[in-house]
Design an enzyme around this catalytic site. Structure first.
Site, mmCIF file in Angstrom:
data_model
loop_
_atom_site.group_PDB
_atom_site.id
_atom_site.type_symbol
_atom_site.label_atom_id
_atom_site.label_comp_id
_atom_site.label_asym_id
_atom_site.label_seq_id
_atom_site.Cartn_x
_atom_site.Cartn_y
_atom_site.Cartn_z
ATOM 1 N N HIS A 133 -4.507 57.830 76.295
ATOM 2 C CA HIS A 133 -3.403 57.332 75.467
ATOM 3 C C HIS A 133 -3.851 56.966 74.058
ATOM 4 O O HIS A 133 -3.156 57.231 73.091
ATOM 5 C CB HIS A 133 -2.750 56.104 76.114
ATOM 6 C CG HIS A 133 -1.958 56.420 77.350
ATOM 7 N ND1 HIS A 133 -2.523 56.966 78.479
ATOM 8 C CD2 HIS A 133 -0.636 56.274 77.630
ATOM 9 C CE1 HIS A 133 -1.593 57.129 79.400
ATOM 10 N NE2 HIS A 133 -0.432 56.722 78.913
ATOM 11 N N TYR A 148 8.859 65.352 63.753
ATOM 12 C CA TYR A 148 9.422 66.624 63.323
ATOM 13 C C TYR A 148 10.419 66.420 62.195
ATOM 14 O O TYR A 148 10.779 65.295 61.848
ATOM 15 C CB TYR A 148 10.057 67.372 64.500
ATOM 16 C CG TYR A 148 11.415 66.855 64.964
ATOM 17 C CD1 TYR A 148 11.537 65.661 65.657
ATOM 18 C CD2 TYR A 148 12.582 67.570 64.701
ATOM 19 C CE1 TYR A 148 12.778 65.194 66.085
ATOM 20 C CE2 TYR A 148 13.830 67.110 65.131
ATOM 21 C CZ TYR A 148 13.921 65.929 65.824
ATOM 22 O OH TYR A 148 15.142 65.469 66.237
ATOM 23 N N LEU A 188 18.181 57.019 62.782
ATOM 24 C CA LEU A 188 17.489 57.957 61.916
ATOM 25 C C LEU A 188 18.163 57.957 60.551
ATOM 26 O O LEU A 188 19.386 58.096 60.472
ATOM 27 C CB LEU A 188 17.538 59.367 62.511
ATOM 28 C CG LEU A 188 16.649 60.330 61.714
ATOM 29 C CD1 LEU A 188 15.206 60.171 62.137
ATOM 30 C CD2 LEU A 188 17.102 61.750 61.858
ATOM 31 N N ARG A 204 -7.196 63.959 77.640
ATOM 32 C CA ARG A 204 -6.067 63.056 77.834
ATOM 33 C C ARG A 204 -6.494 61.592 77.876
ATOM 34 O O ARG A 204 -7.235 61.177 78.767
ATOM 35 C CB ARG A 204 -5.299 63.403 79.117
ATOM 36 C CG ARG A 204 -4.033 62.568 79.272
ATOM 37 C CD ARG A 204 -3.236 62.892 80.528
ATOM 38 N NE ARG A 204 -2.049 62.045 80.606
ATOM 39 C CZ ARG A 204 -2.050 60.797 81.074
ATOM 40 N NH1 ARG A 204 -3.168 60.270 81.534
ATOM 41 N NH2 ARG A 204 -0.939 60.083 81.079
ATOM 42 N N GLU A 227 24.163 55.590 66.273
ATOM 43 C CA GLU A 227 24.305 56.975 65.801
ATOM 44 C C GLU A 227 24.641 57.877 66.978
ATOM 45 O O GLU A 227 24.847 57.403 68.090
ATOM 46 C CB GLU A 227 23.017 57.433 65.114
ATOM 47 C CG GLU A 227 21.797 57.371 66.012
ATOM 48 C CD GLU A 227 20.494 57.762 65.320
ATOM 49 O OE1 GLU A 227 20.524 58.528 64.343
ATOM 50 O OE2 GLU A 227 19.436 57.307 65.793
ATOM 51 N N ARG A 264 11.084 61.729 54.148
ATOM 52 C CA ARG A 264 11.331 61.232 55.500
ATOM 53 C C ARG A 264 10.191 61.630 56.437
ATOM 54 O O ARG A 264 9.801 60.862 57.322
ATOM 55 C CB ARG A 264 12.680 61.727 56.023
ATOM 56 C CG ARG A 264 13.030 61.104 57.373
ATOM 57 C CD ARG A 264 14.432 61.431 57.828
ATOM 58 N NE ARG A 264 14.593 62.842 58.139
ATOM 59 C CZ ARG A 264 15.752 63.407 58.476
ATOM 60 N NH1 ARG A 264 16.853 62.669 58.527
ATOM 61 N NH2 ARG A 264 15.822 64.694 58.743
ATOM 62 N N LYS A 291 11.383 60.129 63.186
ATOM 63 C CA LYS A 291 11.895 61.374 63.768
ATOM 64 C C LYS A 291 10.851 61.894 64.751
ATOM 65 O O LYS A 291 10.091 62.831 64.472
ATOM 66 C CB LYS A 291 12.233 62.389 62.662
ATOM 67 C CG LYS A 291 13.343 63.366 63.071
ATOM 68 C CD LYS A 291 13.945 64.059 61.865
ATOM 69 C CE LYS A 291 14.835 65.236 62.230
ATOM 70 N NZ LYS A 291 15.937 64.969 63.151
HETATM 71 N N1 PDD Z 1 18.930 65.981 64.190
HETATM 72 N N2 PDD Z 1 20.299 61.104 64.079
HETATM 73 C C1 PDD Z 1 19.562 61.793 64.975
HETATM 74 C C2 PDD Z 1 19.106 61.114 66.209
HETATM 75 C C3 PDD Z 1 19.251 63.154 64.708
HETATM 76 O O1 PDD Z 1 18.502 63.834 65.583
HETATM 77 C C4 PDD Z 1 19.743 63.764 63.525
HETATM 78 C C5 PDD Z 1 19.452 65.195 63.179
HETATM 79 C C6 PDD Z 1 20.509 63.000 62.628
HETATM 80 C C7 PDD Z 1 21.033 63.565 61.333
HETATM 81 O O2 PDD Z 1 20.021 63.663 60.340
HETATM 82 P P1 PDD Z 1 20.061 64.790 59.210
HETATM 83 O O3 PDD Z 1 21.340 64.635 58.491
HETATM 84 O O4 PDD Z 1 18.887 64.488 58.372
HETATM 85 O O5 PDD Z 1 19.976 66.132 59.911
HETATM 86 C C8 PDD Z 1 20.761 61.663 62.940
HETATM 87 C C9 PDD Z 1 18.467 67.321 63.897
HETATM 88 C C10 PDD Z 1 19.466 68.194 63.219
HETATM 89 C C11 PDD Z 1 17.890 67.915 65.163
HETATM 90 O O6 PDD Z 1 17.219 67.170 65.867
HETATM 91 O O7 PDD Z 1 18.070 69.117 65.428
#
Ligand code: PDD
Length: 288
Positions: A104, A35, A207, A102, A183, A54, A150
């Site tokens: 994997h 996503y 991320l 289904r 993070e 990204r 992501k």
């Molecule tokens: N999340 N790290 C993680 C694990 C995140 O889920 C996010 C953002 C960030 C920050 O990335 P960015 O600056 O590109 O938004 C770092 C989004 C906002 C979400 O999952 O809603």
């Protein structure tokens, strides 16, 4: 508002209540998808090219072909923005490996991916929160070793964020191997010590935040001392300031960590500086 939202699903724009997918979707069954979250200011997508780069990285990380060219994504997302009412929105894009029996292993032959996008009103942190900062806790980073993707499979992040909420806090800062910071559960974290901004490197354990990049670019352009390197656990606890960044939270100060004040316990000079620079930068984008 909810039910009037227009979303995009597999080639069609439709009211959110009419958007339906199969229970056999691999996103539902396996969390097999990726996503993106893209902020929109005054109807302009912020850093769209970077978000699309990204997305490409995430898709190739799970070996799923990008269903659209950049031009097609741009057109699709601009149409989604136009079909929704708020001036400031955030776009949520979600691509899964599609619907299949289904198993994997990847569907063979491959099936069409499920492509979904929606827009929600963007509410950035209110003045009171900017003035007070937020509280956070620390916890071990128990995620997999591809946190640079992501991925929609967010169970660890969900549990880590809830751990913060249960402690009356807003975010959890994750520590890997009892040694260094990665993070937040849904944000990137910066440490400030003696006037220097410290940021963990963009490796496989975090991320690569788009907001993180903007903050480092602003630091470089404004002669703010900064270092990108592993940030050790003791450095978070000894920090003068802690900052959190994300597309929806922008830049926020963390003023309490594990129940103790961070530095003075109030948002500091680095926060004020970077928050101001970030807001100016946003305004330039809106005027573009
Ligand atoms: N999340 N790290 C993680 C694990 C995140 O889920 C996010 C953002 C960030 C920050 O990335 P960015 O600056 O590109 O938004 C770092 C989004 C906002 C979400 O999952 O809603």
């Amino acid at each position: 508002m909810g039910d009037e939202m227009t979303v995009y699903l597999n080639g069609q724009f439709l009211p959110i209540a009419e958007a339906k997918i199969s229970v056999l979707d691999r996103g539902f069954i396996f969390g097999d998808g990726v996503y993106e979250v893209i902020p929109v200011y005054s109807r302009r997508a912020f850093r769209l090219d970077e978000h699309l780069r990204r997305l490409d990285h995430s898709l190739s990380g799970i070996r799923l072909a990008n269903p659209h060219s950049d031009a097609a994504w741009t057109q699709l997302l601009n149409e989604l923005i136009a079909r929704n009412t708020p001036e400031d929105q955030y776009l949520y894009l979600h691509i899964t490996r599609g619907v299949a029996k289904r198993d994997h292993a990847f569907p063979n032959p491959p099936v069409a991916p499920t492509v979904f996008a929606m827009s929600s009103p963007l509410t950035t942190p209110p003045a009171a929160l900017l003035a007070s900062g937020i509280s956070a806790i620390t916890a071990p980073d128990n995620r997999w070793l591809r946190s640079d993707i992501k991925a929609i499979s967010l169970l660890p992040n969900v549990l880590l964020r809830q751990m913060a909420i249960d402690a009356g806090c807003a975010e959890t800062i994750m520590i890997r191997d009892d040694a260094f910071m990665t993070e937040g559960a849904a944000s990137n974290i910066f440490v400030v010590k003696n006037g220097t901004l410290l940021a963990p490197p963009k490796d496989n354990l975090m991320l690569p935040g788009i907001t993180y990049d903007v903050v480092l670019e602003l630091a470089a352009a404004n002669n703010i001392p900064h270092e990108v390197r592993k940030v050790m656990k003791n450095e978070i606890f000894g920090a003068d300031e802690l900052l959190l960044t994300s597309s929806t939270k922008e830049v926020l100060a963390i003023t309490t960590l594990d129940g103790k004040p961070v530095g003075t316990g109030k948002p500091g000079a680095m926060f004020a500086k970077l928050y101001g620079l970030y807001q100016n930068f946003k305004r330039e984008v809106m005027r573009a």
